[in-house]
Design a protein around this motif. Sequence first.
Motif, PDB file in Angstrom:
ATOM      1  N   ALA A  38       0.836  -1.188   0.000  1.00  0.00           N
ATOM      2  CA  ALA A  38       0.000   0.000   0.000  1.00  0.00           C
ATOM      3  C   ALA A  38       0.877   1.246   0.000  1.00  0.00           C
ATOM      4  CB  ALA A  38      -0.918   0.003   1.220  1.00  0.00           C
ATOM      5  N   SER A  39       0.527   2.178  -0.825  1.00  0.00           N
ATOM      6  CA  SER A  39       1.253   3.433  -0.898  1.00  0.00           C
ATOM      7  C   SER A  39       0.674   4.404   0.129  1.00  0.00           C
ATOM      8  CB  SER A  39       1.136   4.023  -2.304  1.00  0.00           C
ATOM      9  OG  SER A  39       1.779   5.271  -2.353  1.00  0.00           O
ATOM     10  N   SER A  40       1.541   5.172   0.759  1.00  0.00           N
ATOM     11  CA  SER A  40       1.064   6.099   1.777  1.00  0.00           C
ATOM     12  C   SER A  40       0.457   7.357   1.171  1.00  0.00           C
ATOM     13  CB  SER A  40       2.203   6.470   2.718  1.00  0.00           C
ATOM     14  OG  SER A  40       3.223   7.124   1.995  1.00  0.00           O
ATOM     15  N   SER A  41       0.867   7.704  -0.046  1.00  0.00           N
ATOM     16  CA  SER A  41       0.278   8.865  -0.699  1.00  0.00           C
ATOM     17  C   SER A  41       0.024   8.527  -2.158  1.00  0.00           C
ATOM     18  CB  SER A  41       1.206  10.070  -0.603  1.00  0.00           C
ATOM     19  OG  SER A  41       2.392   9.813  -1.322  1.00  0.00           O
ATOM     20  N   ASN A  42      -1.045   9.071  -2.675  1.00  0.00           N
ATOM     21  CA  ASN A  42      -1.418   8.826  -4.049  1.00  0.00           C
ATOM     22  C   ASN A  42      -1.287  10.145  -4.799  1.00  0.00           C
ATOM     23  OD1 ASN A  42      -2.439   7.917  -6.419  1.00  0.00           O
ATOM     24  ND2 ASN A  42      -4.438   7.298  -5.622  1.00  0.00           N
ATOM     25  N   ALA A  43      -0.377  10.184  -5.774  1.00  0.00           N
ATOM     26  CA  ALA A  43      -0.133  11.419  -6.517  1.00  0.00           C
ATOM     27  C   ALA A  43      -1.341  11.809  -7.362  1.00  0.00           C
ATOM     28  CB  ALA A  43       1.108  11.270  -7.393  1.00  0.00           C
ATOM     29  N   ALA A  44      -2.183  10.843  -7.710  1.00  0.00           N
ATOM     30  CA  ALA A  44      -3.349  11.155  -8.534  1.00  0.00           C
ATOM     31  C   ALA A  44      -4.355  12.017  -7.770  1.00  0.00           C
ATOM     32  CB  ALA A  44      -4.013   9.862  -9.005  1.00  0.00           C
ATOM     33  N   ILE A  45      -4.386  11.920  -6.472  1.00  0.00           N
ATOM     34  CA  ILE A  45      -5.309  12.740  -5.676  1.00  0.00           C
ATOM     35  C   ILE A  45      -4.587  13.947  -5.068  1.00  0.00           C
ATOM     36  CG2 ILE A  45      -5.066  11.450  -3.527  1.00  0.00           C
ATOM     37  CD1 ILE A  45      -8.362  12.805  -4.881  1.00  0.00           C
ATOM     38  N   LEU A  46      -3.311  13.829  -4.877  1.00  0.00           N
ATOM     39  CA  LEU A  46      -2.545  14.890  -4.230  1.00  0.00           C
ATOM     40  C   LEU A  46      -2.472  16.145  -5.098  1.00  0.00           C
ATOM     41  CD1 LEU A  46      -0.793  15.589  -1.752  1.00  0.00           C
ATOM     42  CD2 LEU A  46       1.171  14.719  -3.012  1.00  0.00           C
ATOM     43  N   ILE A  47      -2.223  15.997  -6.386  1.00  0.00           N
ATOM     44  CA  ILE A  47      -2.086  17.155  -7.277  1.00  0.00           C
ATOM     45  C   ILE A  47      -3.400  17.944  -7.380  1.00  0.00           C
ATOM     46  CG2 ILE A  47      -1.511  17.845  -9.649  1.00  0.00           C
ATOM     47  CD1 ILE A  47       0.948  16.541  -8.754  1.00  0.00           C
ATOM     48  N   PRO A  48      -4.538  17.296  -7.620  1.00  0.00           N
ATOM     49  CA  PRO A  48      -5.785  18.089  -7.662  1.00  0.00           C
ATOM     50  C   PRO A  48      -6.113  18.771  -6.330  1.00  0.00           C
ATOM     51  CG  PRO A  48      -6.134  15.967  -8.702  1.00  0.00           C
ATOM     52  CD  PRO A  48      -4.799  15.922  -8.062  1.00  0.00           C
ATOM     53  N   LEU A  49      -5.788  18.110  -5.217  1.00  0.00           N
ATOM     54  CA  LEU A  49      -6.035  18.749  -3.919  1.00  0.00           C
ATOM     55  C   LEU A  49      -5.181  20.005  -3.747  1.00  0.00           C
ATOM     56  CD1 LEU A  49      -6.411  15.727  -1.474  1.00  0.00           C
ATOM     57  CD2 LEU A  49      -8.176  17.301  -2.290  1.00  0.00           C
ATOM     58  N   LEU A  50      -3.930  19.917  -4.149  1.00  0.00           N
ATOM     59  CA  LEU A  50      -3.069  21.108  -4.068  1.00  0.00           C
ATOM     60  C   LEU A  50      -3.570  22.211  -4.997  1.00  0.00           C
ATOM     61  CD1 LEU A  50       0.489  19.498  -3.903  1.00  0.00           C
ATOM     62  CD2 LEU A  50      -0.745  20.660  -2.078  1.00  0.00           C
ATOM     63  N   LEU A  51      -4.079  21.837  -6.152  1.00  0.00           N
ATOM     64  CA  LEU A  51      -4.634  22.823  -7.077  1.00  0.00           C
ATOM     65  C   LEU A  51      -5.867  23.501  -6.478  1.00  0.00           C
ATOM     66  CD1 LEU A  51      -4.470  24.046  -9.930  1.00  0.00           C
ATOM     67  CD2 LEU A  51      -5.959  22.205 -10.688  1.00  0.00           C
ATOM     68  N   LEU A  52      -6.729  22.714  -5.850  1.00  0.00           N
ATOM     69  CA  LEU A  52      -7.915  23.295  -5.213  1.00  0.00           C
ATOM     70  C   LEU A  52      -7.538  24.220  -4.058  1.00  0.00           C
ATOM     71  CD1 LEU A  52     -10.404  20.279  -5.177  1.00  0.00           C
ATOM     72  CD2 LEU A  52     -10.549  22.380  -6.522  1.00  0.00           C
ATOM     73  N   VAL A  53      -6.546  23.849  -3.269  1.00  0.00           N
ATOM     74  CA  VAL A  53      -6.093  24.712  -2.170  1.00  0.00           C
ATOM     75  C   VAL A  53      -5.517  26.012  -2.735  1.00  0.00           C
ATOM     76  CG1 VAL A  53      -4.367  24.908  -0.336  1.00  0.00           C
ATOM     77  CG2 VAL A  53      -5.727  22.821  -0.550  1.00  0.00           C
ATOM     78  N   GLY A  54      -4.775  25.916  -3.812  1.00  0.00           N
ATOM     79  CA  GLY A  54      -4.218  27.115  -4.436  1.00  0.00           C
ATOM     80  C   GLY A  54      -5.281  28.045  -4.965  1.00  0.00           C
ATOM     81  N   ILE A  55      -6.317  27.457  -5.571  1.00  0.00           N
ATOM     82  CA  ILE A  55      -7.424  28.280  -6.077  1.00  0.00           C
ATOM     83  C   ILE A  55      -8.194  28.907  -4.929  1.00  0.00           C
ATOM     84  CG2 ILE A  55      -9.656  28.141  -7.261  1.00  0.00           C
ATOM     85  CD1 ILE A  55      -8.393  26.040  -9.090  1.00  0.00           C
ATOM     86  N   ALA A  56      -8.388  28.176  -3.839  1.00  0.00           N
ATOM     87  CA  ALA A  56      -9.104  28.703  -2.674  1.00  0.00           C
ATOM     88  C   ALA A  56      -8.338  29.859  -2.048  1.00  0.00           C
ATOM     89  CB  ALA A  56      -9.350  27.603  -1.653  1.00  0.00           C
ATOM     90  N   VAL A  57      -7.031  29.722  -1.946  1.00  0.00           N
ATOM     91  CA  VAL A  57      -6.212  30.802  -1.375  1.00  0.00           C
ATOM     92  C   VAL A  57      -6.215  32.016  -2.282  1.00  0.00           C
ATOM     93  CG1 VAL A  57      -3.831  31.429  -0.785  1.00  0.00           C
ATOM     94  CG2 VAL A  57      -4.780  29.253  -0.010  1.00  0.00           C
ATOM     95  N   ALA A  58      -6.142  31.800  -3.598  1.00  0.00           N
ATOM     96  CA  ALA A  58      -6.126  32.914  -4.531  1.00  0.00           C
ATOM     97  C   ALA A  58      -7.471  33.630  -4.565  1.00  0.00           C
ATOM     98  CB  ALA A  58      -5.774  32.406  -5.924  1.00  0.00           C
ATOM     99  N   SER A  59      -8.562  32.908  -4.379  1.00  0.00           N
ATOM    100  CA  SER A  59      -9.880  33.546  -4.440  1.00  0.00           C
ATOM    101  C   SER A  59     -10.194  34.320  -3.149  1.00  0.00           C
ATOM    102  CB  SER A  59     -10.973  32.500  -4.681  1.00  0.00           C
ATOM    103  OG  SER A  59     -11.053  31.622  -3.585  1.00  0.00           O
ATOM    104  N   ASN A  60      -9.525  33.986  -2.034  1.00  0.00           N
ATOM    105  CA  ASN A  60      -9.758  34.700  -0.780  1.00  0.00           C
ATOM    106  C   ASN A  60      -9.068  36.068  -0.755  1.00  0.00           C
ATOM    107  OD1 ASN A  60     -11.403  32.786   0.335  1.00  0.00           O
ATOM    108  ND2 ASN A  60      -9.736  31.706   1.378  1.00  0.00           N
ATOM    109  N   ASP A  61      -8.092  36.253  -1.631  1.00  0.00           N
ATOM    110  CA  ASP A  61      -7.376  37.553  -1.601  1.00  0.00           C
ATOM    111  C   ASP A  61      -8.128  38.615  -2.287  1.00  0.00           C
ATOM    112  OD1 ASP A  61      -5.304  36.555  -0.133  1.00  0.00           O
ATOM    113  OD2 ASP A  61      -4.082  36.052  -1.870  1.00  0.00           O
TER     114      ASP A  61
END
Length: 61
Positions: A38-61
Amino acid sequence: MKKLATLALALGLTATTAVAGGYEAPVVAQEPVVAEGASSSNAAILIPLLLLVGIAVASND
């Protein structure tokens, strides 16, 4: 003509010994080993999550 035949014979004999090789063991290809676990992290889900966090931070400014 005799010299030409002697030269051709000498070159023919040296060429065959120069090309002849010794015994070489065949290379046996091994099957690749796949580590199953079992892998501890899945890059297929990690990249979209980071993208969503980046968009959320950018939209709050």
